[in-house]
Design a protein around this motif. Structure first.
Motif, PDB file in Angstrom:
ATOM      1  N   ILE A 233      16.672  -1.515   7.420  1.00  0.00           N
ATOM      2  CA  ILE A 233      17.542  -0.788   8.367  1.00  0.00           C
ATOM      3  C   ILE A 233      17.958   0.554   7.757  1.00  0.00           C
ATOM      4  CG2 ILE A 233      19.811  -0.827   9.489  1.00  0.00           C
ATOM      5  CD1 ILE A 233      19.371  -3.924   9.749  1.00  0.00           C
ATOM      6  N   LEU A 234      18.296   0.528   6.483  1.00  0.00           N
ATOM      7  CA  LEU A 234      18.708   1.742   5.771  1.00  0.00           C
ATOM      8  C   LEU A 234      17.565   2.769   5.739  1.00  0.00           C
ATOM      9  CD1 LEU A 234      21.038   2.965   4.079  1.00  0.00           C
ATOM     10  CD2 LEU A 234      20.007   1.874   2.088  1.00  0.00           C
ATOM     11  N   LEU A 235      16.354   2.309   5.476  1.00  0.00           N
ATOM     12  CA  LEU A 235      15.193   3.208   5.450  1.00  0.00           C
ATOM     13  C   LEU A 235      14.933   3.801   6.835  1.00  0.00           C
ATOM     14  CD1 LEU A 235      12.665   1.270   3.165  1.00  0.00           C
ATOM     15  CD2 LEU A 235      14.220   3.122   2.524  1.00  0.00           C
ATOM     16  N   ASP A 236      15.053   2.985   7.865  1.00  0.00           N
ATOM     17  CA  ASP A 236      14.863   3.483   9.231  1.00  0.00           C
ATOM     18  C   ASP A 236      15.917   4.531   9.580  1.00  0.00           C
ATOM     19  OD1 ASP A 236      12.670   1.827   9.549  1.00  0.00           O
ATOM     20  OD2 ASP A 236      13.762   0.287  10.684  1.00  0.00           O
ATOM     21  N   ALA A 237      17.155   4.266   9.200  1.00  0.00           N
ATOM     22  CA  ALA A 237      18.249   5.218   9.479  1.00  0.00           C
ATOM     23  C   ALA A 237      18.027   6.525   8.728  1.00  0.00           C
ATOM     24  CB  ALA A 237      19.594   4.607   9.110  1.00  0.00           C
ATOM     25  N   ALA A 238      17.578   6.432   7.469  1.00  0.00           N
ATOM     26  CA  ALA A 238      17.317   7.641   6.681  1.00  0.00           C
ATOM     27  C   ALA A 238      16.166   8.438   7.284  1.00  0.00           C
ATOM     28  CB  ALA A 238      17.003   7.265   5.231  1.00  0.00           C
ATOM     29  N   ALA A 239      15.141   7.754   7.770  1.00  0.00           N
ATOM     30  CA  ALA A 239      13.999   8.428   8.401  1.00  0.00           C
ATOM     31  C   ALA A 239      14.441   9.142   9.681  1.00  0.00           C
ATOM     32  CB  ALA A 239      12.883   7.432   8.698  1.00  0.00           C
ATOM     33  N   ARG A 240      15.292   8.483  10.480  1.00  0.00           N
ATOM     34  CA  ARG A 240      15.798   9.120  11.705  1.00  0.00           C
ATOM     35  C   ARG A 240      16.651  10.346  11.374  1.00  0.00           C
ATOM     36  NH1 ARG A 240      16.520   3.824  13.269  1.00  0.00           N
ATOM     37  NH2 ARG A 240      18.746   3.899  12.820  1.00  0.00           N
ATOM     38  N   ALA A 241      17.500  10.212  10.362  1.00  0.00           N
ATOM     39  CA  ALA A 241      18.341  11.343   9.958  1.00  0.00           C
ATOM     40  C   ALA A 241      17.482  12.521   9.475  1.00  0.00           C
ATOM     41  CB  ALA A 241      19.319  10.918   8.873  1.00  0.00           C
TER      42      ALA A 241
ATOM     43  N   THR B 265      11.163   9.209  -3.079  1.00  0.00           N
ATOM     44  CA  THR B 265      10.580  10.550  -3.091  1.00  0.00           C
ATOM     45  C   THR B 265       9.159  10.511  -2.540  1.00  0.00           C
ATOM     46  OG1 THR B 265      11.924  11.176  -5.001  1.00  0.00           O
ATOM     47  CG2 THR B 265       9.971  12.519  -4.570  1.00  0.00           C
ATOM     48  N   ALA B 266       8.377   9.539  -3.018  1.00  0.00           N
ATOM     49  CA  ALA B 266       6.989   9.404  -2.559  1.00  0.00           C
ATOM     50  C   ALA B 266       6.916   9.068  -1.074  1.00  0.00           C
ATOM     51  CB  ALA B 266       6.275   8.333  -3.378  1.00  0.00           C
ATOM     52  N   SER B 267       7.963   8.445  -0.544  1.00  0.00           N
ATOM     53  CA  SER B 267       8.024   8.120   0.889  1.00  0.00           C
ATOM     54  C   SER B 267       8.382   9.331   1.733  1.00  0.00           C
ATOM     55  CB  SER B 267       9.036   7.005   1.141  1.00  0.00           C
ATOM     56  OG  SER B 267       8.655   5.819   0.494  1.00  0.00           O
ATOM     57  N   GLY B 268       8.821  10.410   1.082  1.00  0.00           N
ATOM     58  CA  GLY B 268       9.133  11.640   1.799  1.00  0.00           C
ATOM     59  C   GLY B 268      10.557  11.747   2.308  1.00  0.00           C
ATOM     60  N   PHE B 269      11.463  10.917   1.826  1.00  0.00           N
ATOM     61  CA  PHE B 269      12.855  11.013   2.272  1.00  0.00           C
ATOM     62  C   PHE B 269      13.501  12.280   1.714  1.00  0.00           C
ATOM     63  CE2 PHE B 269      12.118   6.414   2.733  1.00  0.00           C
ATOM     64  CZ  PHE B 269      12.524   6.264   4.053  1.00  0.00           C
TER      65      PHE B 269
ATOM     66  N   ARG C 181       0.798  -1.227   0.000  1.00  0.00           N
ATOM     67  CA  ARG C 181       0.000   0.000   0.000  1.00  0.00           C
ATOM     68  C   ARG C 181       0.824   1.267   0.000  1.00  0.00           C
ATOM     69  NH1 ARG C 181      -4.020  -0.356   4.738  1.00  0.00           N
ATOM     70  NH2 ARG C 181      -2.178  -1.222   5.699  1.00  0.00           N
ATOM     71  N   THR C 182       1.922   1.308   0.738  1.00  0.00           N
ATOM     72  CA  THR C 182       2.675   2.558   0.856  1.00  0.00           C
ATOM     73  C   THR C 182       3.955   2.502   0.028  1.00  0.00           C
ATOM     74  OG1 THR C 182       4.031   1.840   2.736  1.00  0.00           O
ATOM     75  CG2 THR C 182       1.831   2.773   3.236  1.00  0.00           C
ATOM     76  N   PRO C 183       4.476   3.667  -0.361  1.00  0.00           N
ATOM     77  CA  PRO C 183       5.733   3.688  -1.107  1.00  0.00           C
ATOM     78  C   PRO C 183       6.887   3.034  -0.331  1.00  0.00           C
ATOM     79  CG  PRO C 183       4.638   5.812  -1.285  1.00  0.00           C
ATOM     80  CD  PRO C 183       3.868   5.003  -0.280  1.00  0.00           C
ATOM     81  N   ARG C 184       6.906   3.202   1.007  1.00  0.00           N
ATOM     82  CA  ARG C 184       7.965   2.582   1.792  1.00  0.00           C
ATOM     83  C   ARG C 184       7.875   1.059   1.711  1.00  0.00           C
ATOM     84  NH1 ARG C 184       9.768   0.204   6.321  1.00  0.00           N
ATOM     85  NH2 ARG C 184      11.572   1.062   7.389  1.00  0.00           N
ATOM     86  N   GLU C 185       6.657   0.520   1.811  1.00  0.00           N
ATOM     87  CA  GLU C 185       6.465  -0.927   1.661  1.00  0.00           C
ATOM     88  C   GLU C 185       6.867  -1.382   0.262  1.00  0.00           C
ATOM     89  OE1 GLU C 185       2.314  -1.268   2.554  1.00  0.00           O
ATOM     90  OE2 GLU C 185       2.639  -1.514   4.708  1.00  0.00           O
ATOM     91  N   GLN C 186       6.593  -0.544  -0.729  1.00  0.00           N
ATOM     92  CA  GLN C 186       6.952  -0.886  -2.103  1.00  0.00           C
ATOM     93  C   GLN C 186       8.468  -0.892  -2.299  1.00  0.00           C
ATOM     94  OE1 GLN C 186       4.528   1.952  -4.266  1.00  0.00           O
ATOM     95  NE2 GLN C 186       2.966   0.398  -4.644  1.00  0.00           N
ATOM     96  N   LEU C 187       9.173   0.032  -1.624  1.00  0.00           N
ATOM     97  CA  LEU C 187      10.635   0.015  -1.697  1.00  0.00           C
ATOM     98  C   LEU C 187      11.175  -1.346  -1.265  1.00  0.00           C
ATOM     99  CD1 LEU C 187      11.597   3.544  -0.318  1.00  0.00           C
ATOM    100  CD2 LEU C 187      12.274   2.601  -2.540  1.00  0.00           C
ATOM    101  N   LEU C 188      10.624  -1.868  -0.190  1.00  0.00           N
ATOM    102  CA  LEU C 188      11.051  -3.182   0.288  1.00  0.00           C
ATOM    103  C   LEU C 188      10.497  -4.293  -0.607  1.00  0.00           C
ATOM    104  CD1 LEU C 188      10.617  -2.609   4.134  1.00  0.00           C
ATOM    105  CD2 LEU C 188      12.730  -2.519   2.784  1.00  0.00           C
TER     106      LEU C 188
ATOM    107  N   PHE D 262      13.490   3.208  -7.739  1.00  0.00           N
ATOM    108  CA  PHE D 262      13.904   3.436  -6.355  1.00  0.00           C
ATOM    109  C   PHE D 262      13.796   4.926  -5.988  1.00  0.00           C
ATOM    110  CE2 PHE D 262      16.473  -0.647  -6.494  1.00  0.00           C
ATOM    111  CZ  PHE D 262      15.771  -1.283  -5.484  1.00  0.00           C
ATOM    112  N   THR D 263      14.190   5.807  -6.880  1.00  0.00           N
ATOM    113  CA  THR D 263      14.129   7.249  -6.621  1.00  0.00           C
ATOM    114  C   THR D 263      12.688   7.717  -6.477  1.00  0.00           C
ATOM    115  OG1 THR D 263      16.175   7.570  -7.874  1.00  0.00           O
ATOM    116  CG2 THR D 263      14.847   9.526  -7.473  1.00  0.00           C
ATOM    117  N   GLU D 264      11.834   7.256  -7.366  1.00  0.00           N
ATOM    118  CA  GLU D 264      10.412   7.637  -7.328  1.00  0.00           C
ATOM    119  C   GLU D 264       9.766   7.201  -6.013  1.00  0.00           C
ATOM    120  OE1 GLU D 264       6.460   5.859  -9.486  1.00  0.00           O
ATOM    121  OE2 GLU D 264       8.221   6.167 -10.762  1.00  0.00           O
ATOM    122  N   LEU D 265      10.035   5.964  -5.608  1.00  0.00           N
ATOM    123  CA  LEU D 265       9.440   5.450  -4.371  1.00  0.00           C
ATOM    124  C   LEU D 265      10.033   6.135  -3.140  1.00  0.00           C
ATOM    125  CD1 LEU D 265       9.196   1.655  -5.275  1.00  0.00           C
ATOM    126  CD2 LEU D 265       7.310   3.308  -5.118  1.00  0.00           C
TER     127      LEU D 265
END
Length: 198
Positions: A184-192, A141-145, A81-88, A136-139
């Protein structure tokens, strides 16, 4: 009484399927054009009239692999459903490819390893890679990173590494391992991103 009409594959389709089987299984330089023609059951003229040369056939074979991989990934992403889930989910699509008994590594890596820098084969491979990076870039971006291009490059490296590991190490779990690293990478990017924002 209804008659059944069998649809016979065109010479182009037979050549592409033969090329897909032989080139992917054995390599584009290893397999000679005569073997592809014999395997496809067509006349030599069919190959040259349709593709112009062996390089033209290799490009068409890679285009076929590109379309099939793109379709597999696109189909897989509809489950999330979400871009973050789609990245994975991209890694789940890779996992489906890796666990296929016919998996023999990345067709684009294998083909370009055997060709000159200025070959049209490289252009087809580049098109596939641009699409992957763009996805990967589109997803991202859509995830808000905040830095989607950087994150996309990192995810693409994980994706490539998983494909190579599956082939070289005969590791069917490589995509699962890469998916865990991507999370893990997505979580670290979200924290940053949240630290920068505050």
């Amino acid at each position: 009484m209804a008659t059944k009409t069998a649809t016979k594959a065109s010479a182009r389709e037979r050549l592409l399927e033969a090329a897909n089987e032989l080139f992917y299984g054995e390599g584009v330089q290893t397999v000679g054009i005569d073997r592809v023609i014999e395997h496809a059951g067509v006349a030599k003229a069919s190959l040259y009239n349709t593709f112009g040369s062996k390089e033209g056939l290799v490009c068409a074979y890679l285009d076929l692999r590109y379309v099939r991989m793109k379709d597999r990934i696109t189909r897989t992403l509809t489950r999330y459903r979400t871009p973050r889930e789609q990245l994975l989910g991209v890694f789940d699509a890779l996992g489906e490819a890796i666990t296929d008994p016919e998996y023999n590594g990345c067709a684009f890596v294998r083909a370009t390893a055997e060709t000159a820098e200025d070959s049209s084969i490289r252009q087809v491979a580049d098109n596939y890679r641009l699409w992957m990076r763009g996805l990967f870039t589109e997803l991202a971006t859509a995830s808000g990173f905040a830095a989607p291009d950087t994150l996309a490059r990192q995810l693409h490296l994980l994706y490539d590494g998983a494909g190579q590991s599956a082939r070289m190490d005969r590791d069917p779990s490589a995509a699962t391992t890469a998916r865990a690293a991507a999370a893990i990478l997505l979580d670290a990017a979200a924290r940053a991103d949240s630290t920068t924002a505050s």
